[in-house]
Design an enzyme around this catalytic site. Sequence first.
Site, PDB file in Angstrom:
ATOM      1  N   PRO A   2      62.585  41.263  22.395  1.00 11.42           N
ATOM      2  CA  PRO A   2      63.501  40.932  23.479  1.00 11.42           C
ATOM      3  C   PRO A   2      64.941  41.184  23.074  1.00 11.42           C
ATOM      4  O   PRO A   2      65.526  40.447  22.304  1.00 11.42           O
ATOM      5  CB  PRO A   2      63.252  39.442  23.737  1.00 11.42           C
ATOM      6  CG  PRO A   2      62.018  39.095  22.968  1.00 11.42           C
ATOM      7  CD  PRO A   2      61.999  40.059  21.823  1.00 11.42           C
ATOM      8  N   GLU A   3      65.477  42.263  23.566  1.00 13.00           N
ATOM      9  CA  GLU A   3      66.906  42.507  23.461  1.00 13.00           C
ATOM     10  C   GLU A   3      67.462  42.216  24.852  1.00 13.00           C
ATOM     11  O   GLU A   3      66.748  41.714  25.706  1.00 13.00           O
ATOM     12  CB  GLU A   3      67.176  43.945  23.000  1.00 13.00           C
ATOM     13  CG  GLU A   3      66.513  44.240  21.647  1.00 13.00           C
ATOM     14  CD  GLU A   3      66.843  45.611  21.089  1.00 13.00           C
ATOM     15  OE1 GLU A   3      67.966  46.081  21.289  1.00 13.00           O
ATOM     16  OE2 GLU A   3      65.961  46.218  20.453  1.00 13.00           O
ATOM     17  N   HIS A  91      49.331  30.762  21.351  1.00 12.14           N
ATOM     18  CA  HIS A  91      50.764  30.683  21.077  1.00 12.14           C
ATOM     19  C   HIS A  91      51.589  30.260  22.282  1.00 12.14           C
ATOM     20  O   HIS A  91      52.785  30.516  22.336  1.00 12.14           O
ATOM     21  CB  HIS A  91      51.260  32.021  20.541  1.00 12.14           C
ATOM     22  CG  HIS A  91      50.556  32.433  19.287  1.00 12.14           C
ATOM     23  ND1 HIS A  91      50.653  31.724  18.112  1.00 12.14           N
ATOM     24  CD2 HIS A  91      49.708  33.450  19.029  1.00 12.14           C
ATOM     25  CE1 HIS A  91      49.910  32.301  17.176  1.00 12.14           C
ATOM     26  NE2 HIS A  91      49.319  33.350  17.709  1.00 12.14           N
ATOM     27  N   ARG A 109      55.549  34.268  16.874  1.00 15.83           N
ATOM     28  CA  ARG A 109      56.270  34.097  15.604  1.00 15.83           C
ATOM     29  C   ARG A 109      57.147  32.858  15.563  1.00 15.83           C
ATOM     30  O   ARG A 109      57.706  32.542  14.531  1.00 15.83           O
ATOM     31  CB  ARG A 109      57.102  35.349  15.312  1.00 15.83           C
ATOM     32  CG  ARG A 109      56.217  36.511  14.908  1.00 15.83           C
ATOM     33  CD  ARG A 109      57.026  37.758  14.667  1.00 15.83           C
ATOM     34  NE  ARG A 109      57.768  37.697  13.432  1.00 15.83           N
ATOM     35  CZ  ARG A 109      58.612  38.643  13.046  1.00 15.83           C
ATOM     36  NH1 ARG A 109      58.832  39.693  13.815  1.00 15.83           N
ATOM     37  NH2 ARG A 109      59.221  38.543  11.904  1.00 15.83           N
ATOM     38  N   ARG A 151      86.770  47.831   8.837  1.00 24.66           N
ATOM     39  CA  ARG A 151      85.387  47.410   8.569  1.00 24.66           C
ATOM     40  C   ARG A 151      84.608  48.538   7.921  1.00 24.66           C
ATOM     41  O   ARG A 151      84.616  49.661   8.396  1.00 24.66           O
ATOM     42  CB  ARG A 151      84.704  46.982   9.884  1.00 24.66           C
ATOM     43  CG  ARG A 151      85.353  45.803  10.556  1.00 24.66           C
ATOM     44  CD  ARG A 151      85.132  44.514   9.789  1.00 24.66           C
ATOM     45  NE  ARG A 151      83.711  44.249   9.582  1.00 24.66           N
ATOM     46  CZ  ARG A 151      82.972  43.499  10.389  1.00 24.66           C
ATOM     47  NH1 ARG A 151      83.497  42.937  11.443  1.00 24.66           N
ATOM     48  NH2 ARG A 151      81.684  43.300  10.119  1.00 24.66           N
TER      49      ARG A 151
END
Length: 270
Positions: A2-3, A91, A109, A151
């Site tokens: 899931p982004e 789950h 997870r 950076r």
Amino acid sequence: MPELPEVETTRRGIEPLISGQRVRDIVVRDRRLRWPVSPRWARALPGTVIHAVDRRAKYLLIRSDTGTTLLHLGMSGSLRFVGPDTPPGKHDHVDLIFDRGVLRFRDPRRFGSIHWTTRDPLQHRLLRDLGPEPLAGDFTGDVLWQASRGRRVAVKNFIMDSHIVVGVGNIYASESLFRARIHPKRAAGRISQARYAALVDAIRDVLSEAIEDGGTTLKDFVRERGQPGYFGQQLQVYDREGEPCRRCKTPIKTARIGQRSAFYCPACQR
DNA sequence: ACAGTAACCTGTTTGC
DNA sequence: TGCAAACAGGTTACTG
């Protein structure tokens, strides 16, 4: 998995199913998520009416009349809306029970999380310090360019840093850099203003197109009724190691950058 | 402030 | 075939 596009797809799927509905009960079968599910939440939510489902970064903000539930899908989480008699799977850790069905949280997870706040959720410690939303107007090439000065991190890590911009995970980072033709290992501080403008366009386009397609289902992700997302078919580089670049036919390469796999075309991306 | 790494957990894939 | 190691989409917390 899931982004941002998957979380947004989930948001759009569940909002019409639960907003305006009263939570009748909560069932917590396993409270061991990334952080233990708060008993206070399980006590507070039943009886409240959901009035909106919003999103900030990859968090769903389920707003009810007395507070807000912050729900994160982690790596393997999904939310579905099922009938009242659907037996829970191994789950399926948490249910929100409504009159018209059950919103069921599955997360093999257990990297997902659920928080409850009665204050402004945007001031919650998990949301407070996040960078701009990539699809909002304040995410511009100049903002990214400014933030990158000095950076030395690889640009792929840089755009996956939620303090810089939210919602870009491993898949869409590789895809965006391919579109902007930027090498994922290039130091963030050594990319021009013009190229950051192109990168912002690429990130926006990739995320928007993925949302249009209902997200990417590689493994666990499913939509609110269990359907897959179809953006996987549009992936240009992710998980295509050794296959020909769709632009120039050079075999796609993979590299470990910051303990994550990056996919890129060694000819197109510099 | 920045960069790098370990940690959380389970299921699946890879390699011997 | 069997077993162990490596790996997987995310994020936080810790180290130097």
